[in-house]
Write a protein that holds these residues in place. Structure first.
Motif, mmCIF file in Angstrom:
data_model
loop_
_atom_site.group_PDB
_atom_site.id
_atom_site.type_symbol
_atom_site.label_atom_id
_atom_site.label_comp_id
_atom_site.label_asym_id
_atom_site.label_seq_id
_atom_site.Cartn_x
_atom_site.Cartn_y
_atom_site.Cartn_z
ATOM 1 N N ASN A 230 0.850 -1.175 0.000
ATOM 2 C CA ASN A 230 0.000 0.000 0.000
ATOM 3 C C ASN A 230 0.898 1.242 0.000
ATOM 4 O O ASN A 230 2.119 1.131 -0.056
ATOM 5 N N TYR A 231 0.272 2.415 0.062
ATOM 6 C CA TYR A 231 1.063 3.645 -0.021
ATOM 7 C C TYR A 231 2.069 3.743 1.116
ATOM 8 O O TYR A 231 3.241 4.068 0.904
ATOM 9 N N SER A 232 1.646 3.430 2.333
ATOM 10 C CA SER A 232 2.534 3.582 3.488
ATOM 11 C C SER A 232 3.722 2.629 3.397
ATOM 12 O O SER A 232 4.864 3.021 3.666
ATOM 13 N N SER A 233 3.467 1.379 3.022
ATOM 14 C CA SER A 233 4.566 0.416 2.942
ATOM 15 C C SER A 233 5.529 0.766 1.812
ATOM 16 O O SER A 233 6.744 0.649 1.964
ATOM 17 N N LEU A 234 4.974 1.194 0.670
ATOM 18 C CA LEU A 234 5.841 1.597 -0.432
ATOM 19 C C LEU A 234 6.667 2.821 -0.057
ATOM 20 O O LEU A 234 7.853 2.919 -0.389
ATOM 21 N N ARG A 235 6.049 3.769 0.625
ATOM 22 C CA ARG A 235 6.766 4.966 1.045
ATOM 23 C C ARG A 235 7.893 4.616 2.017
ATOM 24 O O ARG A 235 9.017 5.105 1.873
ATOM 25 N N ALA A 236 7.597 3.773 3.004
ATOM 26 C CA ALA A 236 8.614 3.393 3.978
ATOM 27 C C ALA A 236 9.764 2.644 3.308
ATOM 28 O O ALA A 236 10.942 2.893 3.605
ATOM 29 N N ALA A 237 9.433 1.725 2.395
ATOM 30 C CA ALA A 237 10.485 0.975 1.704
ATOM 31 C C ALA A 237 11.323 1.882 0.815
ATOM 32 O O ALA A 237 12.545 1.730 0.721
ATOM 33 N N THR A 238 10.679 2.848 0.160
ATOM 34 C CA THR A 238 11.400 3.752 -0.732
ATOM 35 C C THR A 238 12.347 4.667 0.044
ATOM 36 O O THR A 238 13.490 4.888 -0.365
#
Length: 578
Positions: free
Chosen positions: A375-383
């Motif tokens: 989701n957006y939060s997981s993608l943001r954290a990983a990025t």
């Protein structure tokens, strides 16, 4: 537990007190026994990871130095890494994503020098070099891409500088780590009187790199590789790039080294799963002959090229295909075999791919292309975490071992050719490729807030987008000047329009100096119009005073101001003069 003499004496008076005393003494003995069991042998505290027991019986790590643990296996690891990058789709995607994020369209340099003229000259020199065919085929940005990919797959890469047409350091040549080798095998161990050579790198008495021993041809070349002729290249002409992980490390290891075995296991698992899927598409059959039928009496006929038995019409069951219909002989029995489902193999496969991506340091979706569970939060954290790793690689590996040496060589060369020693004093401010935003609206708003708060400046923001701020400002000023000349007002011009699309109020620091007179008149008109609408007599009277003062002092705007106040109020004099 036997009661002590004191307990027995107490028990004569109070048996209950005796039992309590015995229970307390038993508890104390148990605590003492636990402490003794937990205390290490010899009374010293130790780490659990350093214990030798049944859980660590088969764990025997070596104690070799950084070079000792690399030298023997480097060639095998390098070949396996390249094989995986060629043939495994996940590893191929991983390497391509790494190179794209580390280099992209190139890590650019911005020359820096206190003298603006020297800075501008150095920038022109560098751009001319970087955009030329530095190795006869690629420009410097293409060379960066090839060098980084070689380092990721093979562990290290060498950029060898040579002269061209009598000009030193005019041409680059990338050399794979395969060609960096110690001559005569055990030279570095047996040559005690000569220089120390480790894995093809020669060191001087101070422990600095003095030279590199390079094979003229790649050892894997089918013809010339067998000759194995060496060249000793002085270290001042070689830029050796790899990621050091231990002090004293001479060579680098392939970045896939920690996860090669996992990838190989997944390849075998992939073949097994594919085979099982094919079996599930068929129905396995076991044929059983009738007991009361003699096998010798069965006419087996002759087998055709298609694998069918002509005499009985029964197919060759060893060659089952999906959709086959089996016709049995009289008395034969057939038992079908249906393979079971895969179970949790998909979950296991996905977890192992995550471990491979984690070992390298990239988000797993970049390797697999699977964002179904994100989701957006997981993608943001990983990025964000991935950007930190990129910064480490770019600023601690690529820039100091590949980019900075190249810039310094070019500036030194041009300082000699142009007889301008100040060029050699120039340094480079490197700009990595721009990183794409996860949410552009939020990211841009965050940058604006950081700039307004004073945390960052526009040059730093532009550098993140791969732009040199001086050239960007000059281009922006030219575009705005042309728009003003043609009378164009763009919705994105903050001088004219605010963020909501409304016209900006005139401001002295925004309008050009030539418009100072019209600026004052426009400002006066706006204030008087607002005062008239509000019925503010004091502000209107103040406007009369300003207009009269301007007329008296010969101000060229006096007539216009008087006309404005007269038109708005319908009077030539203030009704109430204070």
């Amino acid at each position: 537990m036997q009661a002590a003499l004191s307990d027995r004496l107490v028990g004569i008076i109070s048996p209950r007190a005796m039992r309590r005393r015995m229970a307390a003494r038993a508890g104390a003995e148990l605590v003492d026994m636990s402490l003794k069991a937990a205390r290490p042998s010899g009374g010293r505290r130790r780490y659990e990871a350093g214990r030798h027991n049944r859980l660590t019986r088969d764990w025997h790590p070596g104690s070799g130095s950084a070079d000792a643990t690399i030298t023997q296996d480097l060639g095998v690891m390098r070949n396996r890494s390249r094989d995986l990058a060629r043939n495994n789709p996940y590893v191929a995607a991983l390497v391509r994503q790494l190179v794209a994020n580390l280099v992209g369209d190139g890590i650019e340099a911005r020359a820096a020098h206190p003298d603006p003229a020297i800075q501008k000259l150095a920038q022109e020199i560098w751009l001319k070099f970087a955009r030329s065919k530095v190795d006869g085929r690629h420009d410097f940005y293409g060379l960066q891409k090839l060098a980084v990919r070689t380092m990721v797959e093979g562990g290290d890469v060498l950029n060898v500088w040579t002269a061209k047409d009598g000009v030193p350091d005019a041409r680059c040549r990338l050399v794979e780590g395969d060609q960096l080798e110690t001559p005569s095998g055990l030279w570095g161990l047996l040559n005690t009187n000569g220089p120390l050579i480790r894995d093809g790198v020669e060191f001087d008495g101070a422990g600095d790199r003095a030279a590199y021993h390079l094979l003229r041809d790649h050892p894997g070349d089918m013809l010339r590789g067998l000759l194995r002729k060496y060249d000793r290249v002085d270290a001042q002409h070689v830029d050796h790039m790899f990621e050091p992980t231990r002090p004293g490390q001479t060579r680098g290891v392939p970045w896939l080294a920690p996860s090669m075995m996992v990838v190989r296991m997944l390849q075998d698992l992939d073949v097994a799963i594919a085979t099982k899927k094919r079996m599930q598409a068929c129905i396995g059959i076991i044929r059983t002959m009738s007991r009361d039928e003699d096998e010798e009496e069965v006419d087996v006929g002759t087998e055709t090229e298609a694998g069918e038995d002509e005499g009985s019409g029964s197919p060759a069951l060893e060659r089952m295909v999906p959709g086959m219909v089996v016709e049995g002989l009289p008395g034969e029995e057939y038992t079908t075999i249906t393979p079971t489902a895969d179970g949790d193999s998909d979950t296991f496969y996905r977890q192992q791919l995550r471990s491979v991506a984690a070992a390298i340091g990239i988000p797993d979706h970049l390797m697999t292309g699977d964002v179904g569970q994100a989701n957006y939060s997981s993608l943001r954290a990983a990025t964000v975490a991935f950007w930190a790793v990129l910064d480490d690689w770019q600023w601690n590996v690529i820039v100091p071992f590949l980019c900075d040496p190249a810039f310094a060589r070019v500036m030194r060369r041009e300082a000699l050719l142009r007889r301008e020693p100040r060029l050699a004093e120039c340094t480079a401010e490197w700009t990595p490729p721009p990183r794409q935003w996860v949410d552009p609206i939020k990211d841009v708003a965050a940058l604006v807030m950081q700039e307004r708060a004073g945390f960052i400046n526009k040059p730093e923001i532009l550098a993140q987008r791969g732009k040199e701020y001086r050239a960007h400002f000059e281009e922006k000023a030219a575009v705005q000047a042309l728009g003003d000349k043609l009378g164009l007002v763009f919705d994105t011009d903050p001088r004219r329009v605010n963020g909501s699309g409304a016209l900006q109020p005139p401001s002295g620091f925004v309008l050009p100096k030539d418009d100072a007179d019209s600026r004052s008149v426009v400002s006066f008109f706006g204030r008087m119009l607002d005062a008239t609408e509000r019925g503010d007599r004091a502000a209107i009277n103040q406007g009369f005073v300003e207009a009269a003062t301007a007329l008296r002092d010969g101000d060229p705007n006096g007539q216009a101001m008087a006309a404005i106040i007269g038109a708005l109020t319908g009077a030539d004099e203030p009704e109430n003069r204070e």
